[in-house]
Design a protein around this motif. Sequence first.
Motif, PDB file in Angstrom:
ATOM      1  N   PRO A  51      -1.032  49.009 -36.102  1.00  0.00           N
ATOM      2  CA  PRO A  51       0.082  49.919 -35.815  1.00  0.00           C
ATOM      3  C   PRO A  51       1.181  49.269 -34.978  1.00  0.00           C
ATOM      4  O   PRO A  51       2.213  49.875 -34.746  1.00  0.00           O
ATOM      5  CB  PRO A  51      -0.580  51.071 -35.062  1.00  0.00           C
ATOM      6  CG  PRO A  51      -1.834  50.508 -34.511  1.00  0.00           C
ATOM      7  CD  PRO A  51      -2.249  49.377 -35.391  1.00  0.00           C
ATOM      8  N   THR A  69       0.698  64.652 -37.155  1.00  0.00           N
ATOM      9  CA  THR A  69      -0.250  63.581 -37.405  1.00  0.00           C
ATOM     10  C   THR A  69      -1.584  64.163 -37.830  1.00  0.00           C
ATOM     11  O   THR A  69      -2.120  65.042 -37.172  1.00  0.00           O
ATOM     12  CB  THR A  69      -0.406  62.706 -36.153  1.00  0.00           C
ATOM     13  OG1 THR A  69       0.865  62.144 -35.846  1.00  0.00           O
ATOM     14  CG2 THR A  69      -1.391  61.586 -36.396  1.00  0.00           C
ATOM     15  N   ASN A  86       5.005  55.416 -35.723  1.00  0.00           N
ATOM     16  CA  ASN A  86       4.239  55.030 -36.904  1.00  0.00           C
ATOM     17  C   ASN A  86       5.010  55.359 -38.173  1.00  0.00           C
ATOM     18  O   ASN A  86       5.703  56.376 -38.245  1.00  0.00           O
ATOM     19  CB  ASN A  86       2.910  55.767 -36.939  1.00  0.00           C
ATOM     20  CG  ASN A  86       1.922  55.170 -35.954  1.00  0.00           C
ATOM     21  OD1 ASN A  86       2.142  54.059 -35.457  1.00  0.00           O
ATOM     22  ND2 ASN A  86       0.870  55.902 -35.671  1.00  0.00           N
ATOM     23  N   ASN A 129       4.195  48.714 -40.195  1.00  0.00           N
ATOM     24  CA  ASN A 129       3.681  50.076 -40.169  1.00  0.00           C
ATOM     25  C   ASN A 129       4.474  50.959 -39.213  1.00  0.00           C
ATOM     26  O   ASN A 129       3.942  51.908 -38.658  1.00  0.00           O
ATOM     27  CB  ASN A 129       2.207  50.053 -39.766  1.00  0.00           C
ATOM     28  CG  ASN A 129       1.375  49.333 -40.810  1.00  0.00           C
ATOM     29  OD1 ASN A 129       1.579  49.531 -41.994  1.00  0.00           O
ATOM     30  ND2 ASN A 129       0.492  48.476 -40.373  1.00  0.00           N
ATOM     31  N   GLN A 130       5.722  50.595 -39.011  1.00  0.00           N
ATOM     32  CA  GLN A 130       6.533  51.375 -38.082  1.00  0.00           C
ATOM     33  C   GLN A 130       7.841  51.798 -38.711  1.00  0.00           C
ATOM     34  O   GLN A 130       8.294  51.212 -39.689  1.00  0.00           O
ATOM     35  CB  GLN A 130       6.848  50.536 -36.830  1.00  0.00           C
ATOM     36  CG  GLN A 130       5.673  50.421 -35.902  1.00  0.00           C
ATOM     37  CD  GLN A 130       5.891  49.361 -34.859  1.00  0.00           C
ATOM     38  OE1 GLN A 130       6.793  48.544 -34.971  1.00  0.00           O
ATOM     39  NE2 GLN A 130       5.063  49.378 -33.839  1.00  0.00           N
TER      40      GLN A 130
END
Lengths: 77, 1204
Positions: free
Chosen positions: B392, B237, B199, B397-398
Amino acid sequence: MSTYTTAGAQQQQQQQSSMAHDASSSTDERARFVEYSCGDCDAPVSLKRGEPIRCRSCGHRVLYKKRTHRMVQFEAR
Amino acid sequence: MAPTATSTKWSTDFDTARRQRLFRAPPKDNTAYPSLAAAVDPHINSFNAIFGPGGQLDLGVKDIGIKTFLDGDPYATEILPRNRLQIRIQDIFLDKPALPPSNKHVLGDRRILPAECRERHCTYRGKLKARIEYRINNGDWIEHVRELGNAPIMLSSNRCHLEKMTPDELVKAKEESEELGGYFIVNGIEKLIRMLLVNRRNYPMAIKRGAFTNRGPGYTPFGIVIRSVRPDQTSQTNALHYLNDGNVNLRFSWRKAEYLVPVMMVLNALVETNDREVFEGIVGAAGSKGLEEKQFVTDRVELLLRTYKVYGLHSKAKTRAYLGEKFRVILQVPDDMSDEDAGTEFLKRIVLPHLGSPNVTEKEDADKFRMLLFMIRKLYSLVEGECAVDNPDTVQNQEVLLGGQLYGMILKEKLDEWLSSIRLPLQEWLRKHDWEPFTSQQFQNEFLGKILRRTNENIGQALEYFLSTGNLVSSTGLDLSQTAGFTVVAEKINFFRFISHFRMVHRGAFFAQLKTTAVRKLLPESWGFLDPVHTPDGGPCGLLNHLAHVCKISTHTVDVSAIPKLVAELGVSSNSSALLDQSVVVQLDGRVLGFCTPKQARVISDTLRYWKVEGTHGVPLELEIGYVPNSNGGQYPGVYMFSQQARFYRPVKYLPLGKLDYVGPFEQPFMAIACTDPEIESGYSTHVEYDPTNILSIVANQTPFSDFNQSPRNMYQCQMGKQTMGTPGTALRYRTDNKAYRIQSGQTPIVRPPLYNEYGLDNFPQGTNAVVAVISYTAYDLDDAMIINKSAHERGFGHGTIYKTKICDLEEGTRRNRSRNVTRLFGFAEGGLVKGQWRKTIDDDGFPRVGAELRNGDVLAAWTTVVLDPATGEYKNNDGVTNFFKYKEDEVAFIEEVRILGSETGNDPCQKISVKLRIPRSPVIGDKFSSRHGQKGVASQKWPAVDMPFSESGIQPDVIINPHAFPSRMTIGMFVESLAGKAGALHGIAQDSTPFRFDENNTAVDYFGHQLMKAGYAYHGSEPMYSGITGQELAADIYIGCVYYQRLRHMVNDKYQVRTTGPINQLTGQPIKGRKKGGGIRVGEMERDALLAHGTAFLLQDRLMNCSDYCKAAVCRACGSFLSTQPTVAEFDRKKRGSNVVRCRRCAVRAEAAADRSQVWADARGDRYVGGEDVAVVAVPGVLRYLDVELASMGVRLKFNVEP
Ligand SMILES: [Zn+2]
């Protein structure tokens, strides 16, 4: 001085054995020196069985076996 | 001769003389192929970023901080003041690989070069050292250097001898002239850490996931997830969960366990705040427009504030103390730390650590506070339906977790564990020494030598384990979703395969098991970053992608210190308003810079972009300015800027300045990038692609005219290009790959793009230009078979070689090499018999003869057991027995090289040799070939040249393929290649095959057709041909041209499987499976059905019975049982052998003494019976009897009716 003579004697012995090589292979002869070439500096390295593996001139740790002197004959197919 | 710099400009041309010069005299200044070196940059640069001041590990060591240990007897009744031992790591050093000091034989060059590690099958590693400091109580820090084992080193990195070597020096170091590095050598095998998609860091993603509801009652699928990355690249996270009642909880994982905390508590702990501040931070400043419209949010925030009241924590200090009390155990803080400090530690380590780490200032706590507020805001917005979820699975979004970063993260964690592990030996020492205080002299004397030495300091070994197995052994899990499969072998089957490893990004092993295919989808966001065609078909399809050839990965942070000020000048304020169309957020690397109107946001992004391309105002070119415009329920708007490492970025042209700009995947979806110049829309387009082929990977770019092909065919070619027998390298002499393929007839393709030369692929040819006729000629070309001209075969078309390396290791299996005593040596036993057969392949010294021919069962090396004779200091063999290593494969091989391997110290006799075998593989019927268009086929015949069709100019095809290969596959590119190749061969020019160069008005057929006409050939590429058998002209013109053919590594010699009899399974008596073991191929149910349908009863009988578990069994006709029959034993047979007579024990009765002798039979025990004669011998499958036995064991009896 003494070290010099032993080294010379060794060399002589080695030459003799390589000449006698093709004729026969007796047991004591097998303990003799075989010549390899250094993987780094290409210098010839003579080793007896059980001796540490390294080039005498550069200390390299990989030795190559030389191509056999014997005639290599294959069947043609 | 004036030395001129080696040119790095390449065109499509053959450049034969230039390449020849490069080969004969490798450049002494720079490589001629910089693009190739750039391909592995992400790997090398990420490794380079680990060590050195300000490097990843430097920051990591700071994050580990100071470990504190206390002395004192835990069982003591009276509480004495306890002493503190504090320890910290100051520096980590990694030396370049060198010989150990124990080697006294080398005086000059003590380097260990990678080539030696490949040859000696050892690991390319350097000594890892740590400078630690410790102190007792508040005394002076005492410095000490510890050795932490040997850590593997990435080739061509700044810890490798090959760094910055010129091609000339590289060749002298026994490497390729274009050695790229980027991988590790572990036990002689080249391994690399593959890039993983993770992510995007520091961006709060809106996620809706059903699994969120499993967290407990009240949890909804809505959440905001942020992967917060510390400066040392480790990540934490944080997730915000929305509960049914409107409450929000913060979730995090710590040491693989999950925890949930009310977000209000974290907010209150971060800064001294009040309800009003929190309310306005989430909803919008009081009095701002549209506040009354936000009833949904105001209701929930009110509830959020009210429910928190039950904790009754009213100040920052109290909240921190509360958190500290709860989490001090899992954080492993020292016993003497106060709860409030433990709470601070909690906030520092766990809550948004990307904002302020390792030391958090008050301002940074405020940043965290504001970011949390923003995340809550986005969460409510998501729940309300004001914004959409973030996907994701898109590259937007990576980011990429690079090999070097992972290496550094593991190293940091191992260091942390090592420091913490001092606790145990420390406790033990204290216990043994009667709780001697740390201040005592004895402790200070023994700390280094006795206590620290008891810890496991071999961190290098842990890294080596990681690289050789790919398994991550970690107490924290490193915030990753997988624990295995991080490393792959950089196979050098051919160069495409090799280079692809370095451009490959994997989505993660976790996603491979997923039933849904959403993650595998090709999304438009990946345009220009991931190659759309270069992904394998089958299992890893869509999960294993390859980078587009110009796509870069950032490996360092860029200087963005000027940005906050610039943004403020452009009108960003700290106050937000309630509505999204009134104010949107501006963020930099996950830090809220402020809020502005959507209009201003656009201006900010445009202005910053202009400055960034211009290179002024301190805006770096690599900065990613993600402007997300306001939309109706789309992605949450704002300006999100990213400057850190691990981002994708790629070059495009910025139109206002006509200069290079880098764009990232986050900003790209909202930008107007024209694909070609004619597509530029004035007033709309801001950028234009430099070249449309930039979206393709290195390998996909090599497919000629790929825009003419159906896209799956291009995918197949990407696959097959990597399975081709090619040229793995020019330093083959110094390689010891397990198995290496080499084509002897490598040529440069006539048809190729300029990138072929730019990437120096002529150094690694992997195919042959063949004259290909598309004709149905012999009937042996059905179903994708191809016919090879026998004369072409004899000229060497597709001739290949396999090199295999066999290691003969005397220490293998003997786990006694700890003692370093030599117990075995190569050579023949003294005084023992030496057979002539042995001497054919083995020399006097017990090593194989170079050049000898090996067949199955031949001996490869001889060895004997030895003991050291203390008198002479020599090893002697006493038992006179010679043992052998044998060659166990079926194919004839030749001994190419024999390496005698010594040890690092240079003191040990030979315990290991490495033998390279050469297996010639001339093409045989059944071998697989393919063109570069996903058109594979097997050779079905070597057709005599006299019988091949010939054209009017007398040309015969090398290869014939069937026209049916084309209609359904639509590989028009192959037709065009055939045309272009033919014209190129006739004119002696290399043809540019770059895709997207032709269009409807300017067609490829026309271009090459005219070239053919110029050479006196037919415009359409087809020619009248004559049958080689009858000499008659064929009724149709035949399409004939030049196509580059690859020989694939799948060869029948590795695949054929035949048996009539052979090894069987012990239990069932059926043939075992497996080609290697000489097993059979299963005739399964489907095959059985087919044979049944054809009525081939005898074939079935043969397959399923006679060639399988055929067995004769005695069955009693009377009782129908297999199990009760037994052979009779002659009464006076002393050896109790069974006879041929079989009786049923069940139907027999005990013989009475008076019974008739001729009726009586005896069993092996000597018991005598009468009756049970009605026994028949039948042929049954062996498993049937086995089934009977199994069922009998459960009390089920099988009864067979035997007829007639
Ligand atoms: Zn040497």
